[in-house]
Every structure is written in C-alpha cells, then in structure tokens.
Write an enzyme that holds these catalytic residues in place. Structure first.
Site, PDB file in Angstrom:
ATOM      1  N   LEU A 259      33.216  44.160  46.431  1.00 19.07           N
ATOM      2  CA  LEU A 259      34.411  44.858  45.950  1.00 19.07           C
ATOM      3  C   LEU A 259      34.417  45.002  44.440  1.00 19.07           C
ATOM      4  O   LEU A 259      34.891  45.989  43.897  1.00 19.07           O
ATOM      5  CB  LEU A 259      35.668  44.098  46.389  1.00 19.07           C
ATOM      6  CG  LEU A 259      35.886  43.986  47.893  1.00 19.07           C
ATOM      7  CD1 LEU A 259      37.111  43.143  48.176  1.00 19.07           C
ATOM      8  CD2 LEU A 259      36.027  45.348  48.513  1.00 19.07           C
ATOM      9  N   GLY A 260      33.939  44.012  43.737  1.00 20.87           N
ATOM     10  CA  GLY A 260      33.975  44.089  42.282  1.00 20.87           C
ATOM     11  C   GLY A 260      33.289  42.915  41.633  1.00 20.87           C
ATOM     12  O   GLY A 260      33.062  41.876  42.248  1.00 20.87           O
TER      13      GLY A 260
ATOM     14  N   GLY B 208      34.633  39.184  34.958  1.00 21.91           N
ATOM     15  CA  GLY B 208      34.541  37.887  34.297  1.00 21.91           C
ATOM     16  C   GLY B 208      34.937  36.700  35.126  1.00 21.91           C
ATOM     17  O   GLY B 208      34.802  35.569  34.671  1.00 21.91           O
TER      18      GLY B 208
ATOM     19  N   GLY C  46      34.137  36.193  38.715  1.00 24.23           N
ATOM     20  CA  GLY C  46      33.426  36.008  39.965  1.00 24.23           C
ATOM     21  C   GLY C  46      33.261  37.283  40.759  1.00 24.23           C
ATOM     22  O   GLY C  46      34.104  38.166  40.734  1.00 24.23           O
TER      23      GLY C  46
ATOM     24  N   VAL D  72      33.410  39.471  44.069  1.00 20.74           N
ATOM     25  CA  VAL D  72      34.325  39.448  45.207  1.00 20.74           C
ATOM     26  C   VAL D  72      33.766  40.324  46.319  1.00 20.74           C
ATOM     27  O   VAL D  72      33.322  41.446  46.072  1.00 20.74           O
ATOM     28  CB  VAL D  72      35.732  39.940  44.806  1.00 20.74           C
ATOM     29  CG1 VAL D  72      36.651  39.968  46.011  1.00 20.74           C
ATOM     30  CG2 VAL D  72      36.308  39.038  43.739  1.00 20.74           C
TER      31      VAL D  72
ATOM     32  N   ASP E 228      47.203  36.272  32.439  1.00 19.71           N
ATOM     33  CA  ASP E 228      46.434  37.520  32.404  1.00 19.71           C
ATOM     34  C   ASP E 228      47.087  38.579  33.290  1.00 19.71           C
ATOM     35  O   ASP E 228      46.445  39.176  34.137  1.00 19.71           O
ATOM     36  CB  ASP E 228      44.996  37.256  32.853  1.00 19.71           C
ATOM     37  CG  ASP E 228      44.061  38.426  32.526  1.00 19.71           C
ATOM     38  OD1 ASP E 228      44.401  39.214  31.614  1.00 19.71           O
ATOM     39  OD2 ASP E 228      43.008  38.559  33.174  1.00 19.71           O
TER      40      ASP E 228
END
Length: 717
Positions: free
Chosen positions: A426-427, A430, A432, A434, A547
C-alpha cells in the site's frame, strides 16, 4: 504637546485648501482626507507612491476600498488597509471626515502619538485595527461614539492609564483586544454586563490592578480564551467566572491572585496552566492543596484521611497489622490458584500455541489462542531467551522465529495464514512498509512491517504496544495484533478501505480532485476532533499524536474519519530501525504514495514543533488540526506551497493567508473552497468553523483551546 498637535492640524488644513485651489477641486473630498494620511507619514511621498493628488478619485489607490453609496455622485471610501509597511507618522484627525469608512487597518507600522478623538466622527467604523504600532496616551472615552464598532484591536502599543467606564457603551463590540500595552488601575465595574455580543476578550500583558471584576461572568457570548494573564490582579478568583460558557478557556497566569480555585461551572474544564505563577492560589487543578478545604480535587483525599489508621506516636495499630497480614495471605493463595489454572489450561489446549511460535515462512501451522498467554509464560529456555532479546536456540540463532500475539480477543487466525497470504503493498515512507492482506475468512487487514533487525527491547516494545492496543474509539484505527521476532516486527490493524483525506480533497496522482460536500467535510472534521480529544483526555497515557495531517486521517466507506499513526515514532525508537528504510500508515489504503518522495517541510506543524529539541505536546496536535480544518474549508493544501511558484492554489502560509483575509474583511467567497459556494445555506456554519480553526492556530500554544473544547464547538455547528 497640544500646541504642536493644533499646529499640525492647521498646517494640514491649509495644505488641503491650497491643493483644492490649485487643482480646481478635481479630487473628491474623500481623496483629500486620505492625502492628510500621506502627509502625516514621514516620507509619505515615497511610501504611498500611487496616492496621486491629480487623480479624480482615490478608489484605485493601493489599500483603498470604495463603494457606490445611494445619494452620492462619487464612490465613497469604505476601507483603508495600509498595514505591515513599517511606516512612521501620526494618525491625522482628518480621517474622521470619512463618514462612510467602515474598516481602518494600520497595523504593523510605527505610528506614534495618541489616537485623535476626531477619528470617531467616522460614524460608520465597525473595525479598527491599530495593533503593532507605538501609539500612546489613554484609550479615548469617545471611542464608543461609534455605534457600529465590532472589532477593536489595539494590542502591542504603549497605550496607558485606566480603561474608561464609557466602554460599556460599545454594545455591538465583538472583539476587544488590548494586550501588551501599559494600561493600569482597576477595571471599572459595570462594563461587561453591557457587552452582550463580546466574543473575544484579551487584556493580557498590562498592569491592571485590583480584583477581577465579578461581572465578567456575564459575558455569555464569550468564546475561545479569556486572557487576563501577566497583570497585577489580586484577591480571589470570582466564582462568577464559572458562569461563562463551558467552552471558554481561562488564562490567569502571572498575577497575584490568592485563595482557592472555585470548582463550579466552566472551572471544571480548566487545566493547571490556566492558573500558573499565582503563588497564593491553591486547589484543583493545581498540585497545591488548600488548608482546611472541604473541596478536595477528584481522587485526592484530605490529610486527615491520609493518616487514618495511623497512631502518630505508636505507628500502625495492632488491628491494622493483622488485617494487612490476612490480606497478604489471601493474595498469595489467589496468585497460586491462577498459576495452577493456567498450567492445566495450557496442558489441555490441544496444540494451541499461546505464543504462536513457528518458523517464519515455514509449513508448520499452529492456531493462535484467542487469549494470549497471561504473563507470556515461555515453554522452554529458548523462548525465555527470545523474550529477553538474547540470541539462543531456534529464535536467536537464525532469526526465523517470533511471537504472534492477538490484542483483540476475538481476532483469531493462524500465523501461517498471515505469512503466506497474498500481500499488496500500500505504501512506504518513514514509518514502515504497509501491506494489505486478506485472511482466509475474507477479512482484510493492514500489516505494517517496521523493518528488519534493530535493538531487542522486547519488554519495552510490548508495553508500548499494549498501551496503543487499549485505545478503542470509532475515530481511531484499531490495532489488532503484533508479531515480534529478532529480525521482523509486524503490526496488524484494521484496514480502512476509502483512502485518506488528502486523496479525498486533492485526488490521487494523475487524477482530478473529488468533490466533498460541506456536510461530508464537517463530518470528517467532527470525527477527527472526537478522536483527538479521546487520545488527549481519555486514552491510557493521554497520548500526543504529534503528526496530524490529511494523509494520517483515513476514511471509511461512509466518510467517517479514522486517525492513524499515533504512537509509531515511539515504536520506531524502541526497535532502533532506520526510519528511512520503512514507511506507511497503520490501517491505511495508500496505493498512490510513491516510495521515494523528496522530503517536504511539514506545514501542518505548529511553530514550536519546528524548534529542534522541543518535546511534543497536545497543543501541537491542536495547531495541526486547525491547519487541516482550514484545508477542509479552503480546499487549499499547505503541502502544495512552493517558494518558487505563485499560482493561485499555492499559498506560502495557509494560516497567515486566512488570518490576513479576516483582518482585511475580505469576502468569504475569496477564501472558501469554490466547491462549497454552491451550498449557500452553509455560510454561517462555514464561518463558525473558520473561527474554530483560527483559535486552533494561535501562535501562542497556551492560548489554543483543548481538543475537548474544539470538539464540543464543532458539534454545535
């Protein structure tokens, strides 16, 4: 000084008479009055170069707004905005002849002298922004001769003396900001009951003395923060402040207040920072208790109860010693029974592996217990070494074994099922990589891989995971399980299928942005605020997210907001992995994220969050949420900012741009997302949301409201 002032006025009048004779009255009367401002500025000729006396009308001059008024042949001046230019001069009295002037904005300059009484002959004035100058003298009592005055900001000047009691006549006043001046003396009684429309009051950083007026509690329209900090107020805090709306935050720091803090009404919503640096104050929420107080804070008992059962001369009473011994014996017996029960339960478990130990990627299948081992009882020395993070046995020697633990008792699956299922990346960023993994039951989950290797601080990792796992809220992504091995750490969480807010607002790469209705945007804002308020107020550790941004606000199919990524920076620090080697978002469906994007500055961060070494606070999250709310309202992303471009969608600072728009009273249509202009009925709701966002993005973190207050305000919209 009065003689000099009269002389200057005479010179100015003579100057304009000569101009009229010379130019044949070609410039309008409003234009002539404006030229008095130009002549009152040192070097005004070079500062206001396009204010030309040969023009027929001043309506094209920079900073001047005009409007056609019925019954008048020429357009009349309704707005003057000459701000932030560091101009030095005085405010001429001739501006009072601009009878249709509605807005005067001269902030951020170096105007000196007093505010002329004649200025208030401009009876249409409703907004007066003179903050950030060097004005002196008293606040003119005649200021409330302005029947429409709504906004008065005179902060950051050198105004002095006491507040005039005539302020009670400013009955339309909505914002009174007199901070950082030299006002002194007692505040006269009877002012505040008359200001029924007042929404913002800031009298901070002056030299006011005496007690806080009792009638200040009658400001029923007040919102945001009541700021009386950094003065010399004395005496008790009036209980009447508890009558203010529950959404109002207090800032009473750095005064000489004394006595016990009341516990009624809106006092219950205040944190300790509201009362700091008042040495004689006591009571909840401060740590300092009051003597002989019957009003103890929640969870704190009086000193007499602390000593109950204790003889001041002989120590513990014999009866209490016997009671403690009996209780200890019962406790030991109970622990023994629990251990025996767990032993027989494990023995009869029929092959259920409480730890889920299996070779990473191997063929052996062991069912994961619905209830993981209480206390993580290992079955052999090798597992003990694995828990301690020491190489040994099967898990440490080759890094191929680990523990899979379900946090949710109803979340059952086999480890091999997870490791062998098809995974869709999925992505990566910075925090991890996924994956989306569909289990055999057809339930999709998001699996975050924190990275390989790293320090083996197992117990600290598990403690942090357990704290995150106890966070259960419909607007926060739920962590379901985790896998630990020396060379692999995985987090398994709910899969949120509808992408994130960044995608919903601005579209994925190469796609046009989608249209979100006002109702949907408000729903997302409310859900995000509820989730953050829960993290701040109700979560086990009173989490700070740190964040908040649209890519961390995930959306389900009903556009309910789900906050992701909280607590992950701490986990990354514990595992000791290199952040640049991994990335992603817990529970996030982010197939449009590129794995190698250049680092951008985080424009959602608060000003204090950008200072290296500062520790995260909840007020960081408040500011970030305010920027996200502005993005929902304007449709403009601060992440699109670029110092080298100047297109209409790229704004150097979204917060500054919106604040400037409100100060200059620009039409709402100039700031709001054009998609929302079709929903005319939402105008009042949008305006209310703008005010919430501006309160969240105050530069001073102490002035920002709590997320609980923000959530309550949004729910009222």
């Amino acid at each position: 000084m009065p003689v000099l002032r009269i002389l200057l006025v005479v010179i100015s009048v003579v100057f304009h008479v000569v101009l009229q004779l010379k130019r044949g009255n070609s410039l309008t009367a409003d234009g002539l009055s404006l030229l008095s401002l130009k002549s009152a500025i040192d070097g005004g000729g070079s500062a206001l170069t396009d204010w030309n006396e040969d023009d027929a009308t001043p309506c094209h001059w920079s900073g001047i707004s005009c409007m056609n008024i019925s019954g008048s042949n020429d357009p009349r001046v309704v707005g003057i905005t000459v701000s932030g230019k560091n101009l030095r001069g005085y405010i001429p009295s001739e501006l009072g002849t601009l009878i249709y002037l509605r807005r005067l904005n001269l902030h951020g300059n170096n105007f000196y002298g007093s505010i002329p009484d004649q200025l208030f002959n401009a009876s249409s004035l409703h907004s007066l922004f003179l903050y950030g100058n060097n004005l002196s003298g008293p606040l003119p009592p005649s200021i409330c001769n302005l029947p429409r005055l709504q906004n008065l900001d005179l902060s950051n000047n050198s105004l002095s003396e006491a507040l005039p009691k005539e302020l009670r006549s400013c009955r339309q006043l909505q914002r009174l900001i007199l901070a950082r001046n030299k006002f002194s003396g007692n505040i006269p009684a009877g002012i505040f009951p008359e200001l029924a429309n007042l929404e913002q009051l800031d009298l901070s950083s002056n030299s006011f003395t005496g007690s806080i007026p009792e009638d200040i509690g009658e400001l029923k329209s007040l919102t945001g923060t009541l700021n009386l900090s950094f003065n010399q107020f004395t005496g008790d805090i009036p209980k009447s402040l508890g009558d203010l709306p529950l959404t109002v935050s207090f800032d009473l720091r750095n005064n000489n207040l004394s006595g016990e803090i009341p516990q009624t009404g809106s006092f219950a919503n205040q944190g300790p920072t509201a009362f700091l640096n008042n040495p004689m104050l006591c009571g909840f929420p401060l740590q300092k208790t009051c003597r002989n107080s019957s009003n103890n804070p929640p969870g704190v008992q009086s000193s007499s109860r602390d000593n109950e059962g204790v003889d001041s001369h002989k120590g513990l009473k014999p009866g209490l010693i016997i009671l403690i011994a009996v209780a200890d014996a019962i406790g030991v017996a109970f622990v023994g029974l629990v251990i025996v029960y767990l032993y027989w339960r494990r023995k009869d478990s029929g092959g259920c592996s409480c730890t889920g130990k299996v070779k990473f990627g191997g063929n052996e299948k062991r069912k994961l217990c619905a209830f993981p081992c209480v206390g993580a009882f290992p079955s052999n020395d090798s597992e003990i070494q694995s828990e301690k993070g020491v190489d040994g046995g099967g898990s440490g020697a080759n890094g191929s074994e680990g523990d899979l633990v379900a946090i949710d008792k109803g979340f059952n699956f086999e480890l091999d099922e997870l490791l062998r299922a098809s995974a869709y990346v999925l992505g990566k960023s910075g925090l991890g990589i996924v994956y989306k993994v569909v289990l055999g039951s057809g339930v999709p989950v998001a699996v975050r891989r924190l990275g390989e290797g790293g320090e083996q601080r197992y117990k600290e990792f598990v403690a942090e995971i357990q704290a995150i796992g106890r966070v259960k809220h419909p607007n926060i992504v739920r962590l379901r399980a985790y896998y630990w091995a020396p060379d692999e750490k995985l987090l398994i969480s709910d899969f949120i299928s509808n992408g994130n807010l960044a995608s919903a607002l601005h579209g994925r790469t190469g796609q046009a942005s989608s249209s979100l209705s006002w109702g949907t945007r408000l729903k997302i804002a409310k859900g995000t605020a509820r989730g953050l308020a829960y993290l701040h107020e109700c979560s086990p550790r009173k989490f700070v997210h740190g964040d908040i941004k649209p890519s961390n606000i995930l959306l389900d199919n009903d556009f309910q907001a789900c906050i992701s990524d909280f607590g992950l920076n701490r986990l990354i620090n514990i595992t000791g992995n290199n952040p640049s080697s991994s990335g992603g978002f817990i529970g996030g469906a982010l197939p449009y994220l590129k794995s190698a994007q250049p680092e951008r500055p985080n424009n959602y961060q608060s000003p204090e969050a950008r200072i290296p070494g500062n520790r995260p606070t909840q007020k960081w999250d408040v500011y970030s949420f305010g920027v996200v709310l502005l993005e929902l309202l304007t449709g403009k992303s601060p992440e699109l900012s670029s110092p080298t471009t100047s297109t209409s969608t790229e704004i150097p600072d979204l917060v500054r741009w919106v604040r400037k728009g409100f100060e200059e009273e620009n039409p709402l249509s100039d700031m709001v997302d054009p998609m929302l202009l079709k929903e005319v009925h939402a105008k009042k709701e949008v305006l209310a949301a703008f005010h919430v966002a501006l309160a969240c993005t105050e530069a001073d973190p102490e002035v920002r409201p709590r997320m609980k207050t923000i959530s309550e305000n949004l729910e009222k919209i």
